[in-house]
Design an enzyme around this catalytic site. Structure first.
Site, PDB file in Angstrom:
ATOM      1  N   SER A  62      -7.998   4.478   2.236  1.00  0.00           N
ATOM      2  CA  SER A  62      -8.428   3.096   2.398  1.00  0.00           C
ATOM      3  C   SER A  62      -7.964   2.229   1.250  1.00  0.00           C
ATOM      4  O   SER A  62      -7.624   2.700   0.175  1.00  0.00           O
ATOM      5  CB  SER A  62      -9.941   3.034   2.526  1.00  0.00           C
ATOM      6  OG  SER A  62     -10.504   3.111   1.235  1.00  0.00           O
ATOM      7  N   LYS A  63      -7.975   0.979   1.530  1.00  0.00           N
ATOM      8  CA  LYS A  63      -7.570   0.027   0.515  1.00  0.00           C
ATOM      9  C   LYS A  63      -8.759  -0.339  -0.374  1.00  0.00           C
ATOM     10  O   LYS A  63      -8.617  -1.016  -1.360  1.00  0.00           O
ATOM     11  CB  LYS A  63      -6.989  -1.217   1.185  1.00  0.00           C
ATOM     12  CG  LYS A  63      -5.796  -0.844   2.049  1.00  0.00           C
ATOM     13  CD  LYS A  63      -5.203  -1.985   2.832  1.00  0.00           C
ATOM     14  CE  LYS A  63      -4.080  -1.454   3.709  1.00  0.00           C
ATOM     15  NZ  LYS A  63      -3.402  -2.481   4.464  1.00  0.00           N
ATOM     16  N   ARG A  64      -9.890   0.162   0.007  1.00  0.00           N
ATOM     17  CA  ARG A  64     -11.086  -0.034  -0.808  1.00  0.00           C
ATOM     18  C   ARG A  64     -11.001   0.856  -2.028  1.00  0.00           C
ATOM     19  O   ARG A  64     -10.520   1.963  -1.963  1.00  0.00           O
ATOM     20  CB  ARG A  64     -12.329   0.364   0.005  1.00  0.00           C
ATOM     21  CG  ARG A  64     -12.658  -0.623   1.082  1.00  0.00           C
ATOM     22  CD  ARG A  64     -13.880  -1.434   0.680  1.00  0.00           C
ATOM     23  NE  ARG A  64     -14.092  -2.521   1.610  1.00  0.00           N
ATOM     24  CZ  ARG A  64     -14.902  -2.444   2.650  1.00  0.00           C
ATOM     25  NH1 ARG A  64     -15.538  -1.326   2.911  1.00  0.00           N
ATOM     26  NH2 ARG A  64     -15.067  -3.483   3.428  1.00  0.00           N
ATOM     27  N   LYS A  65     -11.543   0.380  -3.097  1.00  0.00           N
ATOM     28  CA  LYS A  65     -11.509   1.145  -4.345  1.00  0.00           C
ATOM     29  C   LYS A  65     -12.487   2.307  -4.305  1.00  0.00           C
ATOM     30  O   LYS A  65     -13.659   2.128  -4.020  1.00  0.00           O
ATOM     31  CB  LYS A  65     -11.829   0.242  -5.523  1.00  0.00           C
ATOM     32  CG  LYS A  65     -10.752  -0.780  -5.772  1.00  0.00           C
ATOM     33  CD  LYS A  65      -9.521  -0.114  -6.364  1.00  0.00           C
ATOM     34  CE  LYS A  65      -8.236  -0.635  -5.764  1.00  0.00           C
ATOM     35  NZ  LYS A  65      -7.927  -0.087  -4.448  1.00  0.00           N
ATOM     36  N   HIS A  93       0.846  -1.173   0.000  1.00  0.00           N
ATOM     37  CA  HIS A  93       0.000   0.000   0.000  1.00  0.00           C
ATOM     38  C   HIS A  93       0.893   1.238   0.000  1.00  0.00           C
ATOM     39  O   HIS A  93       2.017   1.176   0.478  1.00  0.00           O
ATOM     40  CB  HIS A  93      -0.826  -0.080   1.292  1.00  0.00           C
ATOM     41  CG  HIS A  93      -1.899   0.934   1.421  1.00  0.00           C
ATOM     42  ND1 HIS A  93      -1.785   2.010   2.274  1.00  0.00           N
ATOM     43  CD2 HIS A  93      -3.098   1.039   0.824  1.00  0.00           C
ATOM     44  CE1 HIS A  93      -2.893   2.732   2.191  1.00  0.00           C
ATOM     45  NE2 HIS A  93      -3.704   2.169   1.323  1.00  0.00           N
TER      46      HIS A  93
END
Length: 493
Positions: free
Chosen positions: A256-259, A19
């Site tokens: 966030s690691k969310r798209k 990340h």
RNA sequence: GCCGCAUUCGUCUAGCUGGCCUAGGACACCGCCCUCUCAAGGCGGAGAUCGGGGGUUCGAAUCCCCCAUGCGGUACCA
């Protein structure tokens, strides 16, 4: 604060892809190591078997290498303090736990998940402090024997005093003190025989002779507990600096690691592999990341890698979280692209074009570079700037051909003359094309913009393209003539 | 709830040994110049009373206290 050799580490867990936040942490550690002629150690904290992601490790290593953050010790290359996977160091943690038990600083705990859940529920209901209640701290040998006989696999917990307070020092924030009642008897060794993060880091940082720890500020709250572990062992803690969190562009919450989608509809990259895929240059990402949480003088923003190594100052790292600005990254990436040599850029563009299925060759890419260099922020931006070169038949509204203060009639005449004129241009190169068309515009009593505008649409299907003369050369004489004739036909009927 | 950390233009930040700050730079935005469109480049503009309130001081963005807000933690996850 000793003058022992600088040894820093990046210690990710292989629970997901690399990340940008992790990359920034790695970068700061790397810069610090290089600056002091120290070692940058890569250690894999793979102690949570339930969250293990198989290809995360490869991604991690690839990502670091792509960014140019090579490690001096770690996976694949080994080193004097290995192994560098925590899962290969289990013996060390068992030994450490035994030592603490022997010292009376830790104890085995046989409480199962049911009792812990129940305890937590009770505490929450009665608004008591949550945390382990020390139930197993003083078991008699008989009780222990009973539990063992039942086959219960214990965990090992640190015995934290109920009284007093614990202080640790953060290089950036100063002393941070918490009441010991806030600390609980944390688990050091899990019942599966794996260490928790807390035991793992402390033991490894000590054995690997780590001198400085740089990690995200989300770890601040665990630091006092770690301090207790250091104290229990009688070890000195490395110098610690907690790096500010990287926030969403909105400034609300962690990146966030969310798209998520960017304002322009592109997907927001957050993993290093995604930045790579999206056409960012590693040197630009590194420069940008260095500035998320650190600044040199508030003025200078472009730094070569060697300058970063030289100028990076750990004590100047910010303590407040900052939003990740994709706009600024784009700006910086564009600047780095502009600085690239022609051959270098051509090679990178060629890769992108081929990847997208365009039959481009190196000659094409080399010609395209001067036309697109100042117009792209990321590598894939080149596509809409040259895709018409490969089209069999352009799709556009014929009305687009007609420029200001012109009509279909005059446009047809202009395009017809342009076709004749360009047919005669030889060699078909930017300079000669320019000379011919400038003369033609004058002869037709048209403004250059009117003539070129019509030709532009006819030959590219777009009203916005890189400078036309070079663009026509790039398209090629035959195609240009054919497209002009087709445009005339379109206007005619 | 409890604990911890943070708080300067929309965003990233400089400033924090108090006066040189009528708060500097960059991104984004707007205008002009250049110009075949779009960029790039040049010039200029707008944009923060430094989260709020109390102090300390001749003087505070800079020192102290309180509050508010945000974020993080509160796991046999890292």
């Amino acid at each position: 604060m000793t003058d022992r050799p600088v040894r820093v580490r990046f210690a990710p867990s292989p629970t997901g892809y690399l990340h940008v936040g992790g990359a920034r942490t790695a970068l700061y550690n790397w810069l610090f190591a290089r600056q002091h002629g120290g070692a940058f150690v890569l250690r894999i904290e793979d102690t949570d078997r339930t969250r293990y992601v198989p290809d995360a490790l490869t991604d991690l290593l690839d990502g670091l290498r792509w960014l140019g953050l090579c490690w001096d010790e770690g996976p694949e290359i080994g080193g004097p303090y290995g192994p560098y996977h925590q899962s290969d160091r289990l013996e060390l943690y068992h030994q450490a736990a035994e030592d603490l038990i022997a010292k009376g600083a830790a104890y085995r705990c046989y409480c199962g998940p049911e009792r812990l859940a129940q305890l937590r529920e009770q505490q929450r209901a009665s608004k008591q402090r949550e945390g382990y209640d020390g139930h197993c701290r003083h078991l008699t040998s008989q009780q222990i024997a009973d539990y063992e006989a039942q086959g219960i696999r214990p965990v090992v917990r640190l015995a934290v005093p109920d009284e007093g307070e614990t202080t640790f020092h953060d290089l950036l924030r100063g002393d941070i003190t918490v009441d010991n009642r806030q600390l609980t008897d944390l688990v050091l060794l899990k019942s599966d025989g794996f260490p928790t993060y807390s035991l793992g880091v402390v033991v490894d940082d000590h054995h690997m002779q780590i001198s400085h720890i740089m990690r995200g500020e989300e770890w601040i709250s665990t630091a006092p507990a770690l301090q207790r572990i250091y104290d229990a062992f009688g070890w000195e803690s490395p110098i610690q600096a907690h790096l500010p969190t990287i926030l969403d562009p909105s400034g609300e919450g962690k990146l966030s690691k969310r798209k998520k989608k960017l304002a322009d509809g592109r997907e927001m990259p957050t993993f290093v592999r995604e930045f790579r895929q999206a056409g960012y240059l590693p040197e630009a990402l590194v420069n940008f990341l260095a500035l998320v949480g650190w600044s040199y003088d508030g003025q200078t923003e472009f730094f070569r890698r060697d300058e970063l190594i030289d100028l990076f100052d750990l004590t100047r790292v910010s303590t407040s979280a900052g939003a990740f600005s994709y706009e600024k990254l784009d700006h910086m990436n564009a600047a780095y692209i502009r600085q690239l040599g022609t051959n270098d850029l051509a090679g990178r563009l060629l890769q992108v074009l081929r990847r997208e299925g365009y039959p481009a060759d190196l000659g094409f890419a080399l010609k395209a570079v001067p036309l697109v260099r100042e117009r792209i922020k990321t590598l894939p931006d080149v596509i809409p700037l040259v895709d018409y070169c490969f089209a069999d038949r352009l799709q556009y509204e014929p009305e687009l051909l007609v420029q200001k203060k012109m009509d279909a009639e005059s446009t047809m005449v202009a395009l017809h003359k342009a076709a004749n004129c360009l047919r005669a241009v030889s060699p078909f190169e930017e300079a000669s094309i320019e000379a011919a068309l400038r003369a033609l515009a004058e002869g037709l009593d048209l403004k250059l913009g009117q003539l070129l505008g019509a030709i532009r649409v006819a030959c590219t299907g777009k009203s916005v393209t890189p400078p036309l003369f070079g663009t026509l050369e790039l398209i090629g004489q035959q195609k240009v003539i054919a497209r002009l004739e087709r445009a005339i036909a379109l206007l005619a009927g």
